[in-house]
Motif scaffolding. Structure first.
Motif, PDB file in Angstrom:
ATOM      1  N   GLU A  96       0.836  -1.190   0.000  1.00  0.00           N
ATOM      2  CA  GLU A  96       0.000   0.000   0.000  1.00  0.00           C
ATOM      3  C   GLU A  96       0.882   1.255   0.000  1.00  0.00           C
ATOM      4  O   GLU A  96       1.765   1.409   0.851  1.00  0.00           O
ATOM      5  CB  GLU A  96      -0.897   0.038   1.242  1.00  0.00           C
ATOM      6  CG  GLU A  96      -2.147  -0.817   1.108  1.00  0.00           C
ATOM      7  CD  GLU A  96      -3.136  -0.536   2.241  1.00  0.00           C
ATOM      8  OE1 GLU A  96      -4.289  -0.958   2.122  1.00  0.00           O
ATOM      9  OE2 GLU A  96      -2.749   0.108   3.237  1.00  0.00           O
ATOM     10  N   TYR A  97       0.619   2.164  -0.943  1.00  0.00           N
ATOM     11  CA  TYR A  97       1.394   3.404  -1.052  1.00  0.00           C
ATOM     12  C   TYR A  97       0.502   4.601  -0.714  1.00  0.00           C
ATOM     13  O   TYR A  97      -0.682   4.655  -1.083  1.00  0.00           O
ATOM     14  CB  TYR A  97       1.949   3.575  -2.475  1.00  0.00           C
ATOM     15  CG  TYR A  97       3.074   2.612  -2.778  1.00  0.00           C
ATOM     16  CD1 TYR A  97       4.399   3.010  -2.672  1.00  0.00           C
ATOM     17  CD2 TYR A  97       2.812   1.289  -3.157  1.00  0.00           C
ATOM     18  CE1 TYR A  97       5.437   2.133  -2.943  1.00  0.00           C
ATOM     19  CE2 TYR A  97       3.837   0.395  -3.432  1.00  0.00           C
ATOM     20  CZ  TYR A  97       5.144   0.828  -3.321  1.00  0.00           C
ATOM     21  OH  TYR A  97       6.167  -0.052  -3.572  1.00  0.00           O
ATOM     22  N   ARG A  98       1.077   5.546   0.025  1.00  0.00           N
ATOM     23  CA  ARG A  98       0.417   6.827   0.323  1.00  0.00           C
ATOM     24  C   ARG A  98       1.416   7.958   0.049  1.00  0.00           C
ATOM     25  O   ARG A  98       2.621   7.749   0.038  1.00  0.00           O
ATOM     26  CB  ARG A  98      -0.029   6.907   1.784  1.00  0.00           C
ATOM     27  CG  ARG A  98      -1.196   6.007   2.146  1.00  0.00           C
ATOM     28  CD  ARG A  98      -1.513   6.178   3.633  1.00  0.00           C
ATOM     29  NE  ARG A  98      -2.712   5.480   4.028  1.00  0.00           N
ATOM     30  CZ  ARG A  98      -2.753   4.190   4.381  1.00  0.00           C
ATOM     31  NH1 ARG A  98      -1.632   3.468   4.327  1.00  0.00           N
ATOM     32  NH2 ARG A  98      -3.891   3.628   4.737  1.00  0.00           N
ATOM     33  N   CYS A  99       0.892   9.164  -0.121  1.00  0.00           N
ATOM     34  CA  CYS A  99       1.764  10.331  -0.254  1.00  0.00           C
ATOM     35  C   CYS A  99       1.169  11.489   0.532  1.00  0.00           C
ATOM     36  O   CYS A  99      -0.014  11.495   0.879  1.00  0.00           O
ATOM     37  CB  CYS A  99       1.956  10.730  -1.719  1.00  0.00           C
ATOM     38  SG  CYS A  99       0.507  11.498  -2.485  1.00  0.00           S
ATOM     39  N   ARG A 100       2.006  12.440   0.810  1.00  0.00           N
ATOM     40  CA  ARG A 100       1.555  13.740   1.307  1.00  0.00           C
ATOM     41  C   ARG A 100       2.576  14.785   0.856  1.00  0.00           C
ATOM     42  O   ARG A 100       3.615  14.445   0.285  1.00  0.00           O
ATOM     43  CB  ARG A 100       1.349  13.768   2.821  1.00  0.00           C
ATOM     44  CG  ARG A 100       2.577  13.638   3.662  1.00  0.00           C
ATOM     45  CD  ARG A 100       2.235  13.957   5.119  1.00  0.00           C
ATOM     46  NE  ARG A 100       3.364  13.721   6.010  1.00  0.00           N
ATOM     47  CZ  ARG A 100       3.418  14.119   7.273  1.00  0.00           C
ATOM     48  NH1 ARG A 100       2.387  14.785   7.794  1.00  0.00           N
ATOM     49  NH2 ARG A 100       4.461  13.860   8.023  1.00  0.00           N
ATOM     50  N   ALA A 101       2.306  16.063   1.134  1.00  0.00           N
ATOM     51  CA  ALA A 101       3.185  17.129   0.661  1.00  0.00           C
ATOM     52  C   ALA A 101       3.436  18.128   1.786  1.00  0.00           C
ATOM     53  O   ALA A 101       2.633  18.248   2.718  1.00  0.00           O
ATOM     54  CB  ALA A 101       2.583  17.829  -0.553  1.00  0.00           C
ATOM     55  N   ALA A 102       4.567  18.829   1.685  1.00  0.00           N
ATOM     56  CA  ALA A 102       4.930  19.854   2.674  1.00  0.00           C
ATOM     57  C   ALA A 102       5.513  21.050   1.939  1.00  0.00           C
ATOM     58  O   ALA A 102       6.121  20.918   0.876  1.00  0.00           O
ATOM     59  CB  ALA A 102       5.941  19.301   3.672  1.00  0.00           C
ATOM     60  N   ARG A 103       5.341  22.243   2.512  1.00  0.00           N
ATOM     61  CA  ARG A 103       5.975  23.436   1.950  1.00  0.00           C
ATOM     62  C   ARG A 103       6.198  24.461   3.054  1.00  0.00           C
ATOM     63  O   ARG A 103       5.581  24.401   4.113  1.00  0.00           O
ATOM     64  CB  ARG A 103       5.140  24.033   0.811  1.00  0.00           C
ATOM     65  CG  ARG A 103       3.852  24.687   1.223  1.00  0.00           C
ATOM     66  CD  ARG A 103       3.123  25.245   0.014  1.00  0.00           C
ATOM     67  NE  ARG A 103       1.850  25.882   0.385  1.00  0.00           N
ATOM     68  CZ  ARG A 103       0.957  26.298  -0.488  1.00  0.00           C
ATOM     69  NH1 ARG A 103       1.151  26.127  -1.788  1.00  0.00           N
ATOM     70  NH2 ARG A 103      -0.158  26.894  -0.082  1.00  0.00           N
ATOM     71  N   GLY A 104       7.116  25.409   2.769  1.00  0.00           N
ATOM     72  CA  GLY A 104       7.427  26.454   3.745  1.00  0.00           C
ATOM     73  C   GLY A 104       8.666  26.123   4.556  1.00  0.00           C
ATOM     74  O   GLY A 104       9.070  24.964   4.682  1.00  0.00           O
ATOM     75  N   ARG A 105       9.306  27.211   5.112  1.00  0.00           N
ATOM     76  CA  ARG A 105      10.523  27.007   5.917  1.00  0.00           C
ATOM     77  C   ARG A 105      10.214  26.250   7.203  1.00  0.00           C
ATOM     78  O   ARG A 105      10.976  25.412   7.646  1.00  0.00           O
ATOM     79  CB  ARG A 105      11.155  28.364   6.243  1.00  0.00           C
ATOM     80  CG  ARG A 105      11.668  29.074   4.998  1.00  0.00           C
ATOM     81  CD  ARG A 105      12.364  30.367   5.334  1.00  0.00           C
ATOM     82  NE  ARG A 105      12.801  31.047   4.128  1.00  0.00           N
ATOM     83  CZ  ARG A 105      13.458  32.188   4.108  1.00  0.00           C
ATOM     84  NH1 ARG A 105      13.773  32.788   5.252  1.00  0.00           N
ATOM     85  NH2 ARG A 105      13.812  32.746   2.969  1.00  0.00           N
ATOM     86  N   LYS A 106       9.098  26.617   7.832  1.00  0.00           N
ATOM     87  CA  LYS A 106       8.583  25.836   8.956  1.00  0.00           C
ATOM     88  C   LYS A 106       7.501  24.965   8.336  1.00  0.00           C
ATOM     89  O   LYS A 106       6.371  25.428   8.125  1.00  0.00           O
ATOM     90  CB  LYS A 106       8.007  26.755  10.022  1.00  0.00           C
ATOM     91  CG  LYS A 106       7.517  26.027  11.256  1.00  0.00           C
ATOM     92  CD  LYS A 106       6.952  27.016  12.267  1.00  0.00           C
ATOM     93  CE  LYS A 106       6.409  26.275  13.483  1.00  0.00           C
ATOM     94  NZ  LYS A 106       5.796  27.221  14.463  1.00  0.00           N
TER      95      LYS A 106
END
Length: 602
Positions: A573-583
């Motif tokens: 099972e594969y999942r993804c998520r994303a992040a952005r910003g210095r914090k």
């Protein structure tokens, strides 16, 4: 019953610090020293205008020292101490006396220089001495250069020794203002700082005139001087003595062949067998070419507006000591004169209120010495002055230029849509000119509200921490610079959209879902469904504890995760998520996508 012995010991009072004169504010310790015997009890008294006053109620062993904290002039006077021991009879020492002098002013040291003040060249030895003209006992000397925050450290070429600071081989970096101070006592008492002494270390350039002076301790007017370079005597016919005593050696037009270690010695003219020791020495270094100055501008903007202030500075990265600076505009025939609104000051040329007539090419050069030696001209620096239109109906005199710059708001992260909880930075970017002060405002339902009390240079960025939907709206920034007139940019605007929930990415598969076989290539893509700008994508398999690492057969690239040659181990099972910003601000996890790998299809 007191008893006086025939070999009655003598008491001596010892001071700490061990000086004849103390200064107001110092802590002074008086110690009663009796070298013979032990078990002494000590008593102290003071003679004030012929009246003897006891300082303690009785003699005790703990009173060997009498401490005067933060002494004043009124503590001056004669102090007596005496020892006694035993009982019936009591044996007494001879009393010890000391006259204490307390001065009402802190000591003021004076710096002297050897060789005496005058032009010093790179490579010469120079010693600075810090003196009080009084008792030097127990003082520790502190040396400072240019600023008083830190003492001058010992280095390979400069070193402190007691009250002296010696530079064994002067360099341009040794130029500056020197001060000294002194401290003494366990709880240090500090003198005032000396007045500054300025050292000017000079380089020698080709064609300059250089004068060296021979300094011999205890020298006589009857000396005849001989000069040496690198140990070889210089012929008399090449020495141009410019003083009555003949103690100077002058090089009329220096070149690199004159570089070397110069020394001198004296010979008594009427007693040829009497020679001095080698006198002062100097290492002369002649540079290979003339210095060329560089022009810099403050504020560093290509285009200036009428009414603004601008300063040009002339420097060559070397020692500025002794140079006089000359300024030229357009032709090199005449120097720039001082006027009501433009003025030279040392190496700077300042125009207090620029006008169109100040447009043009500027150059500088410098000269030094009695017979002036000139540097090369600097490369030109061009000033472009733009005319402004005045809006007379604005009391603070706002000025608008025909080529008025445009402000632009830049967001970080660089996205059109933000999400609740993110930190958003809005930066006011004005590409033209410098020295801008920034103001921010917000348009809420047609009402413009200022976000800061006034415009300042520190407000180039407006930060929104943990944004909410209510932070949505139109934001404006504007720059201004100068005073009377104030020059303004065109305002920049941006509409910020804040969504109320975290984004949930969706995984897609290529080739589309279906049976996959070992050895096939498969790519999973993670999509936010909105603006992808600024996002970093994270991939997980089976568990959410660890991200999927890059391997020889599987690799992430932006929003994609590619398996170049599928194996049974890639099932899961594969999942993804994303992040952005210095914090980092994180999206939700995607729903899982299951990969099922089968063995090769026979």
């Amino acid at each position: 019953m007191n008893s006086i012995s025939a070999d009655r010991p003598q008491t001596v009072i010892v001071t700490d610090p061990t000086a004849k004169v103390m200064f107001t504010g110092e802590t002074v310790s008086l110690a009663c020293d009796i070298r013979k015997g032990s078990g002494w009890r000590y008593s102290w008294s003071r003679n004030t205008q012929g009246r003897l006053e006891s300082l303690y109620a009785r003699a005790t062993e703990s009173q060997q020292k009498h401490i005067l904290h933060s002494v004043r002039e009124s503590d001056s006077g004669e102090y007596l101490c005496q020892g006694e021991r035993g009982q019936n009879p009591v044996i007494q020492s001879f009393p010890g006396t000391l006259v204490l002098n307390v001065s009402g002013e802190k000591p003021w040291p004076v710096i002297t220089q050897n060789p005496p003040s005058g032009e010093i060249y790179t490579g010469e030895r120079v010693t600075l001495s810090c003196g009080f003209g009084g008792d030097p006992a127990d003082w520790e000397y502190l040396w400072y250069k240019d600023i008083l925050r830190h003492t001058v450290p010992n280095t390979d070429s400069s070193r402190t020794d007691g009250s002296s600071f010696t530079i064994s081989s002067a360099a341009l970096a040794h130029s500056g203002e020197y001060r000294c101070g002194a401290a003494r006592g366990r709880k240090p008492f500090y003198s005032v700082y000396s007045d500054p002494l300025t050292l000017e270390i000079s380089e020698v350039f080709p064609a300059e005139t250089v004068t060296l002076r021979c300094v011999i301790q205890g020298s006589s007017t009857d000396w005849m001087y001989k000069w040496y370079r690198d140990g070889q005597e210089l012929p008399v016919d090449k020495a141009d003595s410019s003083s009555v005593n003949g103690d100077t050696y002058t090089i009329l037009s220096a070149d690199q062949s004159h570089s070397g270690l110069y020394t001198c010695r004296g010979e008594l003219t009427r007693r040829a067998s009497v020679h001095s020791l080698i006198g002062s020495s100097a290492t002369l270094s002649v540079r290979g070419g003339k210095p060329k100055h560089v022009l810099t501008q403050n504020a560093p903007s290509r285009v200036m507006y009428t009414g603004e202030r601008v300063t040009l500075s002339c420097g060559f990265g070397g020692d500025p000591a002794g140079w006089e600076y000359l300024w030229y505009k357009d032709p090199l025939r005449h120097t720039v004169p001082n006027t009501d609104n433009s003025r030279t000051n040392g190496s700077s040329f300042t125009i207090s209120s620029v006008a169109l007539a100040h447009s043009g090419e500027y150059r500088c050069r410098a000269a030094r010495g009695r017979k002036p030696f000139y540097s090369d001209y600097s490369d030109p620096l061009t000033l472009e002055i733009s005319e402004i239109k005045r809006l007379n109906n604005i009391s603070s005199m706002i000025s608008i230029s025909a080529d008025r710059p445009q402000a632009v708001i830049v967001t970080d992260p660089p996205a059109a849509v933000m999400f609740t909880g993110e930190t958003v930075s809005l930066a006011c970017d004005i590409r033209k000119g410098s020295g801008w002060r920034y103001s921010w405002s917000r348009n809420t339902q047609g009402r413009v509200e200022s976000l800061y009390a006034r415009a300042t240079e520190s407000q180039q960025k407006h930060i929104l921490h943990s944004v909410r939907e209510s932070d949505s709206g139109g934001y404006l920034c504007q720059g201004e610079r100068g005073q009377n007139p104030v020059i303004q940019s065109f305002p920049g605007s941006l509409v910020l959209h804040v969504f109320g929930g975290k984004p949930r990415p969706v995984i897609t598969q290529n080739p589309p879902s279906g049976e996959l076989y070992t050895g096939e290539r498969v790519t999973l893509s993670c999509g936010i469904g909105g603006d992808p700008a600024g996002w970093e994508y994270l991939w997980y398999k089976d568990t959410l504890r660890h991200t999927v690492p890059n391997t020889d057969s599987s690799r992430t690239d932006g929003s994609n995760f590619t398996i170049s040659s599928a194996a049974l181990a890639h099932s899961g099972e594969y999942r993804c998520r994303a992040a952005r910003g210095r914090k980092p601000f994180y999206s939700d996890y995607s729903d899982p996508l299951t990969l099922e790998l089968s063995g090769e299809n026979d």
